[in-house]
Design a protein around this motif. Structure first.
Motif, PDB file in Angstrom:
ATOM      1  N   GLY A 149      -7.533  -8.462  -1.946  1.00 31.20           N
ATOM      2  CA  GLY A 149      -6.561  -8.006  -0.958  1.00 31.20           C
ATOM      3  C   GLY A 149      -7.225  -7.476   0.296  1.00 31.20           C
ATOM      4  O   GLY A 149      -8.461  -7.494   0.421  1.00 31.20           O
ATOM      5  N   PRO A 150      -6.441  -6.964   1.251  1.00 30.18           N
ATOM      6  CA  PRO A 150      -7.001  -6.444   2.510  1.00 30.18           C
ATOM      7  C   PRO A 150      -8.077  -5.377   2.344  1.00 30.18           C
ATOM      8  O   PRO A 150      -9.102  -5.454   3.036  1.00 30.18           O
TER       9      PRO A 150
ATOM     10  N   LEU B 184      -8.705  -4.676   7.963  1.00 30.17           N
ATOM     11  CA  LEU B 184      -8.803  -3.221   8.000  1.00 30.17           C
ATOM     12  C   LEU B 184      -7.461  -2.604   8.376  1.00 30.17           C
ATOM     13  O   LEU B 184      -6.981  -1.656   7.715  1.00 30.17           O
ATOM     14  N   ARG B 185      -6.819  -3.141   9.394  1.00 26.97           N
ATOM     15  CA  ARG B 185      -5.544  -2.576   9.850  1.00 26.97           C
ATOM     16  C   ARG B 185      -4.415  -2.889   8.878  1.00 26.97           C
ATOM     17  O   ARG B 185      -3.489  -2.081   8.719  1.00 26.97           O
ATOM     18  N   GLN B 186      -4.474  -4.029   8.225  1.00 28.57           N
ATOM     19  CA  GLN B 186      -3.488  -4.327   7.186  1.00 28.57           C
ATOM     20  C   GLN B 186      -3.591  -3.329   6.041  1.00 28.57           C
ATOM     21  O   GLN B 186      -2.573  -2.845   5.526  1.00 28.57           O
ATOM     22  N   ALA B 187      -4.840  -3.020   5.643  1.00 28.08           N
ATOM     23  CA  ALA B 187      -5.036  -2.051   4.566  1.00 28.08           C
ATOM     24  C   ALA B 187      -4.509  -0.674   4.970  1.00 28.08           C
ATOM     25  O   ALA B 187      -3.857   0.017   4.169  1.00 28.08           O
ATOM     26  N   LEU B 188      -4.755  -0.275   6.222  1.00 23.64           N
ATOM     27  CA  LEU B 188      -4.280   1.031   6.687  1.00 23.64           C
ATOM     28  C   LEU B 188      -2.756   1.054   6.828  1.00 23.64           C
ATOM     29  O   LEU B 188      -2.125   2.100   6.616  1.00 23.64           O
TER      30      LEU B 188
ATOM     31  N   ILE C  54      -0.748  -0.621   4.842  1.00 25.47           N
ATOM     32  CA  ILE C  54      -0.277  -0.502   3.457  1.00 25.47           C
ATOM     33  C   ILE C  54      -0.336   0.944   2.995  1.00 25.47           C
ATOM     34  O   ILE C  54       0.574   1.443   2.303  1.00 25.47           O
ATOM     35  N   SER C  55      -1.422   1.660   3.371  1.00 20.40           N
ATOM     36  CA  SER C  55      -1.604   3.048   2.928  1.00 20.40           C
ATOM     37  C   SER C  55      -1.001   4.053   3.890  1.00 20.40           C
ATOM     38  O   SER C  55      -1.188   5.259   3.703  1.00 20.40           O
ATOM     39  N   ARG C  56      -0.314   3.552   4.951  1.00 18.37           N
ATOM     40  CA  ARG C  56       0.275   4.420   5.968  1.00 18.37           C
ATOM     41  C   ARG C  56      -0.770   5.299   6.653  1.00 18.37           C
ATOM     42  O   ARG C  56      -0.580   6.500   6.880  1.00 18.37           O
ATOM     43  N   GLY C  57      -1.918   4.685   6.928  1.00 15.55           N
ATOM     44  CA  GLY C  57      -2.966   5.364   7.681  1.00 15.55           C
ATOM     45  C   GLY C  57      -3.979   6.119   6.854  1.00 15.55           C
ATOM     46  O   GLY C  57      -4.911   6.697   7.420  1.00 15.55           O
TER      47      GLY C  57
ATOM     48  N   ILE D 148      -7.251   4.472   0.536  1.00 17.05           N
ATOM     49  CA  ILE D 148      -6.990   3.174  -0.090  1.00 17.05           C
ATOM     50  C   ILE D 148      -8.293   2.440  -0.406  1.00 17.05           C
ATOM     51  O   ILE D 148      -8.379   1.691  -1.384  1.00 17.05           O
ATOM     52  N   PHE D 149      -9.350   2.691   0.393  1.00 15.53           N
ATOM     53  CA  PHE D 149     -10.624   2.025   0.157  1.00 15.53           C
ATOM     54  C   PHE D 149     -11.375   2.650  -1.026  1.00 15.53           C
ATOM     55  O   PHE D 149     -12.299   2.034  -1.559  1.00 15.53           O
ATOM     56  N   PHE D 150     -10.980   3.862  -1.412  1.00 15.17           N
ATOM     57  CA  PHE D 150     -11.633   4.534  -2.531  1.00 15.17           C
ATOM     58  C   PHE D 150     -10.859   4.367  -3.836  1.00 15.17           C
ATOM     59  O   PHE D 150     -11.412   4.587  -4.910  1.00 15.17           O
TER      60      PHE D 150
END
Length: 507
Positions: free
Chosen positions: A141-142, A461-465, A467-470, A474-476
């Protein structure tokens, strides 16, 4: 399954399919060997003609172009330190030093052997493991994607030269150039300075031609400006290479091939894994394969100075992408790179729509296409041997004739990329920029790789952020992205320690 394989093979061995594959490989090799032109350009030109071919013949021709261009790009990279294609830039790191040692024929043949061997094995991976590998790739995923790319950039900066800091500066330049244009998510212009042309972003071909080809050409012009005559330039063109009458310098012995096998198999594994993930591409696979081979070698100090296994690793890595790169296209309908996107267009012209049901509905045709890929490798090996036999004599062309010709092809390649004169101006500017950077020993290849990965990295990177609302947590919380974050941290710490020890040793 075996019934479908047998039915597919019976569809392949027809003259139109075989001749289409042969034509595609030859065309791709010629185009790939011309700096500034790429296999993707040739595919774009020939896609309209696929309307008049049968489906297997049409796809065979386009895949043949892709395979031929992958190897063809290594020819000018080894002979002139000017990569014919972006991924061949890694091959030049050791290929050109081997040429200066009088071993140009050896480097070209190793590039051919590694290319065809890795390409064939990766096609077998596609043949038997398309569906399982696609399911694994689908789970990336992202967050995972972003950290994989970030790790790749750190590694590239680390192995780009002796100075890690200069490698990171080069990565920074590449990432900056990738941000020029429209914001990928909201569409607002960035660093365009009111220019409509810059709104579309910098083109890959003008960047490659400018940084890697024109900067080298400007270096050669500098030699002439310093007062050397035409006759002395002709003499320099030959004297910079070691003369050799030993025939062993123009062939690869069995012992040398055996010594390079670990590098080839390592490149195969990395290239196949990267090929199954859409968007990363051959240049990254080539660089990571080269890095792995250097780290695994008992003599890493030889890399960049004429290591034969460096050529083998780079060529194996970028060619191993070709087969698995079709896995997401065929199983999910997602093209992995530009070549796969063009092949998708050819599929749709033929009334075929790749996707989850494609393997069920067109299984015999699919295995026929897989078989054509393997046949194309046979053609690549045969035609490549002919190319290699005569290509090494190109170094005897005088520089006053050679480099103007290269500049002409570079200008043509930059212009036809988007039919824009602005791209030609951009290419010249980037050539001057690359020439200035070489004066400060800043490597140019990391800029190219960072530019290619920059847009993908930003999007993921921005897609992941989003998804996590900033939240960066999410990376951890994703195991794969966390593992790559740890790899990044360990790599930076080790490089920092190595740099401190080196400075202490100097004093």
């Amino acid at each position: 399954m075996f019934e479908n394989i047998a039915a597919g093979m019976s569809m392949v061995f027809q003259w139109d399919n075989v001749l289409s594959a042969l034509f595609g490989v030859t065309m791709g090799m010629v185009v790939g060997a011309i700096p500034g032109l790429t296999g993707a350009m040739a595919m774009c030109l020939l896609i309209p003609f696929t309307l008049y071919l049968k489906p297997i013949a049409a796809i065979a021709m386009l895949m043949g172009i892709s395979k031929g261009a992958n190897f063809g790009g290594s020819i000018p990279a080894i002979l002139f330190n000017i990569p014919g294609t972006p991924e061949a830039a890694i091959t030049a790191l050791d290929g050109y030093p081997l040429l200066k040692q009088g071993k140009g024929g050896k480097a070209l043949k190793m590039a051919l052997y590694a290319s065809t061997m890795a390409d064939t094995m990766s096609d077998f991976i596609l043949f038997f493991l398309a569906a399982p590998v696609a399911m694994v790739a689908l789970k990336v995923g992202p967050p995972e994607y972003a950290m994989i790319i970030l790790f790749s950039l750190v590694i590239i900066g680390a192995v780009a030269g002796e100075d890690f800091l200069k490698g990171l500066i080069a990565i920074g330049f590449g990432l900056f150039l990738a941000t020029i244009g429209l914001d990928p998510l909201v569409g607002t212009p960035r660093f365009t300075f009111g220019s409509v042309e810059l709104s579309a972003g910098l083109g890959l071909i003008p960047l490659v031609v400018g940084l890697l080809i024109f900067s080298e050409t400007f270096k050669q012009i500098e030699v002439g400006v310093r007062g050397k005559s035409l006759e002395s330039l002709k003499k320099d063109n030959l004297d910079q290479f070691q003369k050799t009458t030993d025939p062993s310098n123009h062939r690869v012995s069995f012992a040398e091939f055996k010594h390079c096998l670990p590098a080839i198999f390592g490149g195969l594994g990395i290239g196949a894994a990267i090929g199954a993930i859409p968007g990363i591409g051959t240049t990254v696979a080539s660089y990571l394969s080269y890095t792995r081979a250097k780290r695994a070698s008992k003599h890493p100090e030889r890399f960049g100075k004429g290591a034969l296994e460096g050529v083998a690793a780079a060529e194996a890595g970028n060619n191993a992408v070709v087969g698995p790169n079709l896995i997401p296209l065929i199983t999910l309908g997602i093209p992995g790179n530009l070549a796969a996107a063009l092949i998708l267009g050819a599929f749709m012209i033929q009334g075929l729509t790749p996707g989850p049901l494609f393997m069920q509905q067109y299984a015999p045709m699919l295995y026929a296409l897989f078989t054509v890929l393997i046949i194309s490798n046979v053609f690549t090996f045969a035609i490549g041997n002919i190319f290699v036999r005569f290509a090494r004599y190109l170094i005897y062309i005088p520089k006053p004739i050679l480099y103007p010709g290269i500049m002409i092809f570079g200008i043509i390649g930059s212009y036809v990329f988007r039919n824009s004169l602005f791209d030609v101006i951009t290419m010249i500017f980037l050539g001057v920029f690359g020439y200035v950077l070489t004066k400060f020993d800043i490597p140019l290849i990391p800029i190219l790789v960072a530019f290619i990965l920059g847009k993908i990295f930003e999007e993921r990177l921005r897609q992941a952020l989003l998804i996590s609302r900033g939240s960066i947590l999410i990376f951890f919380t994703h195991p794969v992205s966390l593992i790559f974050l740890l790899f990044i941290a360990v790599t930076i710490v080790m490089l920092g320690i190595r740099g401190i020890r080196r400075r202490k040793a100097q004093y």
